[in-house]
Design a protein around this motif. Structure first.
Motif, PDB file in Angstrom:
ATOM      1  N   UNK A   1      20.235  48.015  22.124  1.00  0.00           N
ATOM      2  CA  UNK A   1      20.162  47.980  20.660  1.00  0.00           C
ATOM      3  C   UNK A   1      21.073  49.046  20.050  1.00  0.00           C
ATOM      4  N   UNK A   2      21.116  50.221  20.664  1.00  0.00           N
ATOM      5  CA  UNK A   2      22.019  51.265  20.173  1.00  0.00           C
ATOM      6  C   UNK A   2      23.468  50.809  20.284  1.00  0.00           C
ATOM      7  N   UNK A   3      23.833  50.220  21.437  1.00  0.00           N
ATOM      8  CA  UNK A   3      25.202  49.715  21.623  1.00  0.00           C
ATOM      9  C   UNK A   3      25.552  48.645  20.588  1.00  0.00           C
ATOM     10  N   UNK A   4      24.633  47.720  20.342  1.00  0.00           N
ATOM     11  CA  UNK A   4      24.882  46.645  19.371  1.00  0.00           C
ATOM     12  C   UNK A   4      25.083  47.189  17.962  1.00  0.00           C
ATOM     13  N   UNK A   5      24.539  48.374  17.692  1.00  0.00           N
ATOM     14  CA  UNK A   5      24.676  48.986  16.372  1.00  0.00           C
ATOM     15  C   UNK A   5      25.799  50.030  16.340  1.00  0.00           C
TER      16      UNK A   5
ATOM     17  N   UNK B   1       9.405  58.063  36.651  1.00  0.00           N
ATOM     18  CA  UNK B   1      10.790  57.999  36.231  1.00  0.00           C
ATOM     19  C   UNK B   1      10.917  57.811  34.736  1.00  0.00           C
ATOM     20  N   UNK B   2      11.861  58.538  34.177  1.00  0.00           N
ATOM     21  CA  UNK B   2      12.204  58.417  32.769  1.00  0.00           C
ATOM     22  C   UNK B   2      13.700  58.181  32.683  1.00  0.00           C
ATOM     23  N   UNK B   3      14.148  57.859  31.499  1.00  0.00           N
ATOM     24  CA  UNK B   3      15.577  57.789  31.228  1.00  0.00           C
ATOM     25  C   UNK B   3      15.859  58.695  30.053  1.00  0.00           C
ATOM     26  N   UNK B   4      16.908  59.485  30.170  1.00  0.00           N
ATOM     27  CA  UNK B   4      17.359  60.299  29.057  1.00  0.00           C
ATOM     28  C   UNK B   4      18.631  59.664  28.515  1.00  0.00           C
ATOM     29  N   UNK B   5      18.591  59.279  27.251  1.00  0.00           N
ATOM     30  CA  UNK B   5      19.752  58.713  26.586  1.00  0.00           C
ATOM     31  C   UNK B   5      20.475  59.829  25.847  1.00  0.00           C
ATOM     32  N   UNK B   6      21.779  59.886  26.010  1.00  0.00           N
ATOM     33  CA  UNK B   6      22.609  60.866  25.313  1.00  0.00           C
ATOM     34  C   UNK B   6      23.487  60.092  24.335  1.00  0.00           C
ATOM     35  N   UNK B   7      23.371  60.440  23.056  1.00  0.00           N
ATOM     36  CA  UNK B   7      24.099  59.733  22.009  1.00  0.00           C
ATOM     37  C   UNK B   7      24.775  60.758  21.101  1.00  0.00           C
TER      38      UNK B   7
ATOM     39  N   UNK C   1      17.641  57.266  15.569  1.00  0.00           N
ATOM     40  CA  UNK C   1      16.227  57.579  15.818  1.00  0.00           C
ATOM     41  C   UNK C   1      15.349  56.365  15.536  1.00  0.00           C
ATOM     42  N   UNK C   2      15.640  55.657  14.457  1.00  0.00           N
ATOM     43  CA  UNK C   2      14.859  54.460  14.120  1.00  0.00           C
ATOM     44  C   UNK C   2      14.983  53.391  15.203  1.00  0.00           C
ATOM     45  N   UNK C   3      16.186  53.198  15.721  1.00  0.00           N
ATOM     46  CA  UNK C   3      16.399  52.197  16.782  1.00  0.00           C
ATOM     47  C   UNK C   3      15.643  52.598  18.043  1.00  0.00           C
ATOM     48  N   UNK C   4      15.744  53.857  18.427  1.00  0.00           N
ATOM     49  CA  UNK C   4      15.030  54.335  19.616  1.00  0.00           C
ATOM     50  C   UNK C   4      13.527  54.157  19.439  1.00  0.00           C
TER      51      UNK C   4
ATOM     52  N   UNK D   1       6.685  55.787  24.398  1.00  0.00           N
ATOM     53  CA  UNK D   1       7.134  56.586  23.273  1.00  0.00           C
ATOM     54  C   UNK D   1       8.448  57.260  23.631  1.00  0.00           C
ATOM     55  N   UNK D   2       8.854  58.187  22.824  1.00  0.00           N
ATOM     56  CA  UNK D   2      10.102  58.897  23.079  1.00  0.00           C
ATOM     57  C   UNK D   2       9.983  60.330  22.606  1.00  0.00           C
ATOM     58  N   UNK D   3      10.661  61.218  23.312  1.00  0.00           N
ATOM     59  CA  UNK D   3      10.827  62.595  22.871  1.00  0.00           C
ATOM     60  C   UNK D   3      12.301  62.743  22.545  1.00  0.00           C
ATOM     61  N   UNK D   4      12.591  63.146  21.310  1.00  0.00           N
ATOM     62  CA  UNK D   4      13.976  63.158  20.840  1.00  0.00           C
ATOM     63  C   UNK D   4      14.354  64.560  20.369  1.00  0.00           C
ATOM     64  N   UNK D   5      15.500  65.026  20.861  1.00  0.00           N
ATOM     65  CA  UNK D   5      16.080  66.295  20.426  1.00  0.00           C
ATOM     66  C   UNK D   5      17.391  65.974  19.720  1.00  0.00           C
TER      67      UNK D   5
END
Length: 107
Positions: free
Chosen positions: A19-23, A40-46, A57-60, A93-97
């Motif tokens: 969804x992030x890529x599409x936007x 296991x988790x995934x950390x996305x770097x944007x 943040x809304x998309x995530x 959920x997500x933890x976002x910095x």
């Protein structure tokens, strides 16, 4: 410019990164491990411009839902041995910095 680090469940990361890529966001994915459940988790770097942070943040948030799971636990000590019993925990959920970027170079 901002750098977003979003830690989310492996189950949620494909949909969120797509969804992030599409936007129009470029995403780097890192495999990470959580401390509590050792899951296991995934950390996305944007990286993005300041005015697009809330959109990311809304998309995530849209693709990283909280839910409960039953997991085994060894927290009880019973007559000289550990007794394993299931425990309901909240996952997802997500933890976002969001970090300020002083310089961005793409070679």
């Amino acid at each position: 410019m901002k750098l977003i680090l979003a830690i989310l469940s492996n189950d949620d990361s494909p949909a969120a990164s797509n969804a992030l890529n599409k936007n129009g966001f470029q995403v780097t994915k890192l495999a990470t491990t959580g401390g509590f459940l050792r899951a296991g988790n995934t950390t996305l770097i944007v990286g993005c411009e300041d005015e697009k942070v809330q959109d990311a943040i809304n998309i995530i948030g849209e693709y990283s839902s909280k839910r409960t799971e039953i997991v085994p636990s060894t927290a009880s000590y019973d007559i000289g041995r550990y007794a394993s019993f299931p425990v309901e925990v909240q996952v997802g959920g997500a933890t976002i910095f969001v970090l300020n970027v002083e310089q961005f170079v793409k070679l």
